[in-house]
Design an enzyme around this catalytic site. Structure first.
Site, PDB file in Angstrom:
ATOM      1  N   CYS A  79       0.835  -1.205   0.000  1.00  0.00           N
ATOM      2  CA  CYS A  79       0.000   0.000   0.000  1.00  0.00           C
ATOM      3  C   CYS A  79       0.869   1.254   0.000  1.00  0.00           C
ATOM      4  CB  CYS A  79      -0.917  -0.001   1.225  1.00  0.00           C
ATOM      5  SG  CYS A  79      -1.985   1.447   1.376  1.00  0.00           S
ATOM      6  N   CYS A 119      -1.571  -0.539   9.464  1.00  0.00           N
ATOM      7  CA  CYS A 119      -0.673  -1.682   9.239  1.00  0.00           C
ATOM      8  C   CYS A 119       0.722  -1.355   9.764  1.00  0.00           C
ATOM      9  CB  CYS A 119      -0.587  -2.019   7.749  1.00  0.00           C
ATOM     10  SG  CYS A 119      -2.113  -2.659   7.019  1.00  0.00           S
ATOM     11  N   GLN A 173     -16.461 -11.232  13.458  1.00  0.00           N
ATOM     12  CA  GLN A 173     -15.073 -11.593  13.164  1.00  0.00           C
ATOM     13  C   GLN A 173     -14.608 -10.808  11.943  1.00  0.00           C
ATOM     14  OE1 GLN A 173     -13.012 -13.333  14.960  1.00  0.00           O
ATOM     15  NE2 GLN A 173     -14.452 -14.204  16.434  1.00  0.00           N
ATOM     16  N   GLU A 226     -24.840 -14.160  26.524  1.00  0.00           N
ATOM     17  CA  GLU A 226     -24.343 -12.898  25.964  1.00  0.00           C
ATOM     18  C   GLU A 226     -24.895 -11.738  26.765  1.00  0.00           C
ATOM     19  OE1 GLU A 226     -22.900  -9.740  24.129  1.00  0.00           O
ATOM     20  OE2 GLU A 226     -22.183 -11.777  23.735  1.00  0.00           O
ATOM     21  N   CYS A 270      -8.588 -12.762  21.376  1.00  0.00           N
ATOM     22  CA  CYS A 270      -8.013 -11.728  20.515  1.00  0.00           C
ATOM     23  C   CYS A 270      -6.884 -10.993  21.237  1.00  0.00           C
ATOM     24  CB  CYS A 270      -9.091 -10.728  20.086  1.00  0.00           C
ATOM     25  SG  CYS A 270      -9.894  -9.874  21.456  1.00  0.00           S
ATOM     26  N   CYS A 298      -6.784   0.652   0.011  1.00  0.00           N
ATOM     27  CA  CYS A 298      -6.538  -0.149   1.216  1.00  0.00           C
ATOM     28  C   CYS A 298      -6.569  -1.619   0.817  1.00  0.00           C
ATOM     29  CB  CYS A 298      -7.571   0.135   2.298  1.00  0.00           C
ATOM     30  SG  CYS A 298      -7.236  -0.787   3.836  1.00  0.00           S
ATOM     31  N   CYS A 331       0.032   5.596   7.483  1.00  0.00           N
ATOM     32  CA  CYS A 331      -1.209   5.069   8.049  1.00  0.00           C
ATOM     33  C   CYS A 331      -0.907   4.125   9.207  1.00  0.00           C
ATOM     34  CB  CYS A 331      -1.992   4.323   6.965  1.00  0.00           C
ATOM     35  SG  CYS A 331      -3.496   3.520   7.556  1.00  0.00           S
ATOM     36  N   ASP A 374     -15.213 -16.964  24.288  1.00  0.00           N
ATOM     37  CA  ASP A 374     -14.602 -16.016  23.350  1.00  0.00           C
ATOM     38  C   ASP A 374     -14.807 -14.616  23.919  1.00  0.00           C
ATOM     39  OD1 ASP A 374     -13.556 -14.677  21.184  1.00  0.00           O
ATOM     40  OD2 ASP A 374     -15.277 -15.026  19.875  1.00  0.00           O
ATOM     41  N   PHE A 383     -19.874 -15.655  26.304  1.00  0.00           N
ATOM     42  CA  PHE A 383     -19.598 -14.469  25.495  1.00  0.00           C
ATOM     43  C   PHE A 383     -19.948 -14.817  24.039  1.00  0.00           C
ATOM     44  CE2 PHE A 383     -16.557 -14.755  28.983  1.00  0.00           C
ATOM     45  CZ  PHE A 383     -16.768 -13.560  29.660  1.00  0.00           C
TER      46      PHE A 383
END
Length: 428
Positions: free
Chosen positions: A51, A60, A262, A310, A382, A135, A57, A356, A289
């Site tokens: 890119c 990334c 996701q 949830e 994550c 992008c 930016c 999760d 979750f």
């Protein structure tokens, strides 16, 4: 101390290259030579970034790495988190990386600057925006809307009624141009759903008939799945010709504005595949979750009943609606697992648990799992740091880490996800 030319040996967790002496260099790759003056001599693993915005930016950090090195970074981030808590993973599989052009959701910032609108991500370690012209990470359906959205915001800004202030400051003696661009700042959220792009604008309202008409014309002419606006009091739907859904597995599920999804469909499939492989034969599973039901809907079936908990009410109701319409054996519960985790006696009724949680992890819920008689746990994360902390508690309670799968959904980013499988000692 006189610094000399040194080789970059590895990439640190925030994306900087590191030498043996501890010198750091942004934008480096293993095998590069960091010269004494701070410049880089590219090595065999350094490639041309994909890119033109890379380097400014902040979206990334790793576009300079070839595929082999990028995979190694993702695997090392997860492996280091495991070893830091001495979790002793029996197997660490090769990492899965989402391809370019696969990310189906984006949160961008839009601001007026010098009489024009800039839309993009912020620069690294700065509040300045980088105006995105391309992008390679996002799906084409989203990048194609960047230019049109910029024009829409300009139209809305010019259509907004002038707010008069004191004399000499926008009052009756003040001069204004009919084409003047008032100061504007808002957040742009886009998600690719079953019907197209779901566009949400936060921090801005359509003031006046001209602005409202411009929003409707834009949504219709660009075939949006939905257009919502949030001026500070919650989402208001401007355009939604058909109920918006996202298909999880084979089940269309209602998609409330701003709901977590996701980042890539293929990354979601990789995580779901791991969960199915590890606990697909369990007759009863607690999905904690659970969100919209990404894992609950994949696991539920003729031989498996799933309890899905949830905290977000609209998300819970959407997931319940999708499961009910598909007649999946999913029992959905509206429950805040941080304040009211499933207790040990409740968890002991299930053959397996899948969780999760958000980036903070699930300290309270993991304590209850540790005290229960559950023998199998799939932990999707994550955040390798909070995962390793929670994993250490499971190991302390008699579990072992059977398998660990790194997943790089956010290609060229230092953000890494993982799927992990814990089994209590004495169990296969």
């Amino acid at each position: 101390m006189n610094e000399q030319n040194e080789e970059i040996l590895r990439i640190a967790s925030k994306g900087d290259g590191v030498t043996a002496s501890g010198r750091f260099a942004w934008g480096a790759a293993p095998g590069d030579i960091l010269r004494a003056d701070g410049t880089l001599e590219w090595g065999p693993h350094h490639i041309e970034p994909a890119c033109k915005h890379f380097g400014r930016c902040g979206g990334c950090q790793l576009q300079q790495l070839d595929a082999e090195t990028l995979e190694g970074f993702v695997e090392a981030r997860v492996a280091n988190a495991s070893s830091s808590q001495e979790l002793g993973a029996e197997t660490i599989t090769a990492p899965y990386l989402s391809p370019p052009g696969a990310r189906r959701r984006a949160s961008l910032r839009a601001e007026s600057s010098g009489g024009r609108i800039v839309i993009g991500f912020r620069e690294a370690k700065s509040h300045r925006l980088v105006e995105l012209e391309e992008c390679p990470v996002l799906v084409p359906e989203i990048t194609a809307l960047l230019g049109p959205i910029r024009k829409l915001l300009i139209t809305m800004g010019k259509a907004a009624p002038v707010k008069k202030g004191p004399r000499g400051k926008g009052g009756k003696n003040a001069k204004s141009s009919p084409n003047a661009m008032p100061r504007m700042a808002c957040d742009i959220e886009m998600t690719l759903v079953d019907q197209g792009v779901d566009l949400g604008v936060k921090g801005l309202t359509a003031e006046g008939l001209a602005a409202a008409e411009a929003m409707l014309d834009f949504a219709q002419s660009h075939g949006l799945a939905r257009l919502t606006m949030d001026g500070g009091y919650g989402y208001e739907t401007v355009w939604e010709p058909a109920p918006v859904t996202v298909t999880l597995g084979d089940t269309p599920v209602p998609f409330p504005p701003g709901t977590f999804l996701q980042a890539t469909k293929d990354g979601e499939d990789a995580l779901v595949s791991a969960a199915r492989e590890w606990i697909g034969d369990a007759a009863t599973v607690a999905d904690l979750f659970s969100g919209l039901g990404t894992f609950a809907l994949a696991l539920a079936g003729p031989t498996c009943k799933v309890f899905a908990a949830e905290a977000a009410r609209d998300v819970h109701l959407a997931g319940k609606s999708g499961a009910d319409r598909a007649q999946c054996p999913v029992f959905s519960a509206h429950r805040d697992l941080f304040r009211n985790p499933l207790m040990a006696d409740e968890l002991s009724k299930f053959e397996a648990v899948l969780l999760d949680p958000p980036r903070a992890g699930a300290r309270e819920q993991v304590e209850c799992i540790a005290d229960s008689s559950v023998n199998r746990v799939v932990y999707i994360s994550c955040n390798p740091s909070s995962w390793s902390r929670d994993g250490a508690r499971l190991i302390e309670a008699g579990f072992r880490l059977v398998e660990l799968r790194p997943v790089g959904q956010f290609r060229w980013s230092t953000h890494v996800e993982l799927a992990s499988y814990f089994v209590r000692d004495g169990e296969d």
